[in-house]
Design an enzyme around this catalytic site. Structure first.
Site, PDB file in Angstrom:
ATOM      1  N   CYS A 190      39.956  42.563  47.734  1.00  0.00           N
ATOM      2  CA  CYS A 190      39.973  43.883  47.646  1.00  0.00           C
ATOM      3  C   CYS A 190      39.069  45.057  47.337  1.00  0.00           C
ATOM      4  O   CYS A 190      39.307  45.966  47.083  1.00  0.00           O
ATOM      5  CB  CYS A 190      41.566  43.647  46.998  1.00  0.00           C
ATOM      6  SG  CYS A 190      41.168  43.096  45.428  1.00  0.00           S
ATOM      7  N   ASP A 205      38.084  44.778  43.735  1.00  0.00           N
ATOM      8  CA  ASP A 205      37.810  44.589  43.148  1.00  0.00           C
ATOM      9  C   ASP A 205      36.136  44.249  41.843  1.00  0.00           C
ATOM     10  O   ASP A 205      35.463  43.578  43.102  1.00  0.00           O
ATOM     11  CB  ASP A 205      38.587  43.720  41.892  1.00  0.00           C
ATOM     12  CG  ASP A 205      40.002  44.885  41.696  1.00  0.00           C
ATOM     13  OD1 ASP A 205      40.262  46.068  42.740  1.00  0.00           O
ATOM     14  OD2 ASP A 205      41.859  44.005  41.486  1.00  0.00           O
ATOM     15  N   CYS A 215      42.747  46.047  39.611  1.00  0.00           N
ATOM     16  CA  CYS A 215      43.773  46.616  39.426  1.00  0.00           C
ATOM     17  C   CYS A 215      43.963  45.356  37.562  1.00  0.00           C
ATOM     18  O   CYS A 215      43.385  44.769  36.713  1.00  0.00           O
ATOM     19  CB  CYS A 215      44.717  45.497  40.036  1.00  0.00           C
ATOM     20  SG  CYS A 215      44.799  43.659  40.792  1.00  0.00           S
ATOM     21  N   CYS A 219      42.787  37.196  42.088  1.00  0.00           N
ATOM     22  CA  CYS A 219      42.332  38.388  41.415  1.00  0.00           C
ATOM     23  C   CYS A 219      42.043  37.264  40.761  1.00  0.00           C
ATOM     24  O   CYS A 219      40.756  37.303  39.778  1.00  0.00           O
ATOM     25  CB  CYS A 219      43.005  39.154  40.408  1.00  0.00           C
ATOM     26  SG  CYS A 219      44.043  40.666  41.323  1.00  0.00           S
TER      27      CYS A 219
END
Lengths: 178, 387
Positions: free
Chosen positions: A38, A40, A68, A112
């Protein structure tokens, strides 16, 4: 286990009041990781000290993350979990520990936690390199994988941009053809 | 402030209490099936036809040109696939814009696998389609052009009449997805030369589960749902009477209040945009400053991620939305934001605020007070903060 919307209460607590946020003064090593999925990014700072037995211990850790809620919470948790850990122990760190500590993550957000673990590996790699120590094979392999993934992110971003450009070119070409 | 502030009207709207009231007898008293011959069924049938007329009136269509469906997604699927398959004997080319709703993007992608050729038109930095590009892209094989009237993400309103006229001149069907604009912007399918138009009830204070597709009489289209030949055989399924009754009532209210509501919302929106750009450093507006829906504001903020903003706002009682990769099921940034030229890392920090019928100025003021702090706090966590 309490849930606040998408996330557990634990995740939200870490997100709202991240532990060990910011740079450490004169860190011994820094690990940088970018999330291939994503986009990050995270920086992990560590300070290492030898204990009485002469083992190298992560004395302090801190982070900076653009990402996030899950990325911020996992960053915060990992800095808690690695403090006081011997370097060789930290090398065995598993992302499941983070997920467990947070009482779980939504399935789509489990990736994540990889960001945080990668940043940790990179920080230890950076430390070994700076201290001119022999880098364990496992760590070297992980470092190569992370390096490759960073390249892929760059490539992917470039492709996104290229696709846009090509679309415009195609239209302009069609225009000039007519 | 304890009460929740809802700034996500582009996602869905609460039902207007006036609409709910009208719907209620159709659940348990007037519950008939429109296909039944007895009086209960016929009562439902009459109510259905009256609703059809109301909705047709709002876009200057004839009532038998309105096909009721369950959602804008279904209407858009019917428009693209129905037109493609009904006309495939001679032609196979479809043109869409690159900022369509996912239901158009994905339908087009699927049609590509079935042998149709799809052209995706680029947009400029505001999200506008150049009508000249539409004209250039039309080939002898072109069946249909489909361009979203107003973007669900960035609110940009397309020059739909110009595109319609080009399609008419080139004898190509023209479809527009008006799910976001219907009830907010006056629509006239004749003046705008529209052949097919998608609307949705739950975006305009009606219930979920009702939508329609306007299909001009002479258009050749095939159903995608086969069965009991409801809706002129174009959409078999038992008619969802309560939802359609509600949809029609929502249309009546919107028609009556459109002008004053637009003026009110435009003022609020412009205040919101002006203040955010002023009070938050490194903030940018997505979309056009004027050619945009009166209720839509979309920004991107440097050095922050959108899902974090949305969740932090939610914890403060404010509902908003983002086009960040982190928030999507596919973990990809919004295709609309990429199409207007944002880099993935810029789309990463996007925030959509959409206003509506119950948005009050003091709510906007509260947001304006809270948002700069939220962005500042998140930037402090980020490695890119400026010291």
């Amino acid at each position: 286990m309490k849930q606040i919307g998408l996330y557990t209460k634990k995740v939200i607590e870490h997100f709202q009041k991240p532990h060990n946020m910011g740079k450490i003064k004169n860190p011994d090593a820094v690990g940088q990781a970018g999330n291939i999925i994503c986009g990050d990014t995270m920086q992990l700072y560590i300070k290492v000290k030898k204990n009485k037995q002469g083992r190298e211990i992560i004395k302090d850790a801190s982070f900076e993350t653009l990402g996030c809620v899950a990325a911020i919470a996992t960053s915060s948790v990992i800095t808690d979990l690695i403090k006081g850990k011997a370097l060789e122990k930290a090398l065995e760190f598993d992302k499941a520990e983070i997920v467990k500590e947070l009482d779980g993550l939504p399935p789509v957000k489990v990736h994540c936690s990889v960001l945080a673990v990668d940043a940790l590996y990179e920080a230890i790699y950076d430390y070994f390199k700076k201290k001119k120590k022999k880098i364990p094979e496992k760590l070297s392999k992980i470092h190569q994988r992370i390096k490759k993934e960073k390249k892929e992110i760059k490539k992917r971003y470039k492709e996104w941009e290229k696709n846009e450009e090509e679309m415009y070119k195609k239209i302009i070409n069609e225009k000039t053809k007519k | 402030m304890k009460k929740k502030i809802y700034l996500d009207y582009a996602a869905t709207t609460p039902i207007d209490p006036r609409v709910l009231k009208i719907m209620s007898p159709y659940f348990s008293e007037k519950f008939g099936n429109t296909m039944s011959l007895h009086s209960l069924g016929q009562e439902a049938k009459q109510a259905l036809e009256k609703s059809r007329e109301t909705i047709a009136n709002l876009i200057a269509a004839k009532s038998d040109e309105i096909i009721f469906t369950s959602s804008a997604t279904e209407s858009n699927n019917l428009a693209l696939k129905g037109i493609a398959f009904a006309n495939q004997d001679k032609k196979n080319h479809i043109i869409i814009s690159s900022i369509e709703h996912p239901c158009i993007m994905e339908s087009a992608k699927w049609l590509e696998t079935k042998g149709f050729e799809i052209t995706r038109l680029p947009v400029d930095k505001y999200g506008l389609v150049d009508p000249e590009n539409v004209e250039k892209a039309i080939k002898p094989e072109t069946i249909l052009v489909s361009v979203i009237h107003a973007s669900n993400e960035i609110g940009t309103i397309q020059p739909i009449e110009k595109i319609g006229k080009i399609c008419k001149k080139k004898k190509v069907y023209f479809h527009t997805d008006a799910a976001q604009s219907f009830g907010k912007i006056p629509l006239d399918v004749n003046k705008m030369k529209i052949d097919l138009l998608t609307t949705s009830s739950h975006k305009m204070y009606g219930p979920k589960g009702a939508a329609c597709l306007f299909v001009r009489k002479e258009v050749k289209i095939e159903p995608i749902l086969h069965g009991g030949s409801h809706e002129k055989g174009l959409r078999s399924s038992t008619i969802n009477i309560p939802a359609i009754i509600g949809f029609a009532e929502a249309c009546k209210i919107s028609q009556k209040e459109m002008k004053t509501e637009n003026e009110r919302l435009t003022k609020l929106r412009d205040k919101l945009i002006k203040k955010i750009l002023k009070t938050i450093p490194n903030s940018y507006l997505n979309g056009h400053s004027k050619k945009r829906l009166s209720n839509n504001a979309n920004f991107w903020f440097e050095f922050v991620e959108g899902e974090s903003i949305v969740i932090q706002l939610d914890l403060l009682g404010i509902a908003a939305s983002t086009g960040s990769a982190c928030s999507s099921a596919k973990l990809e940034p919004s295709h609309v934001l990429l199409a207007i030229g944002l880099k993935p890392q810029q789309a990463h920090g996007s925030l959509r605020l959409s206003l509506g019928r119950w948005t009050k100025e003091k709510e906007i003021d509260h947001l304006l007070e809270v948002l700069p702090k939220v962005i500042k706090k998140l930037r402090e966590i980020s490695p890119f903060k400026k010291n």
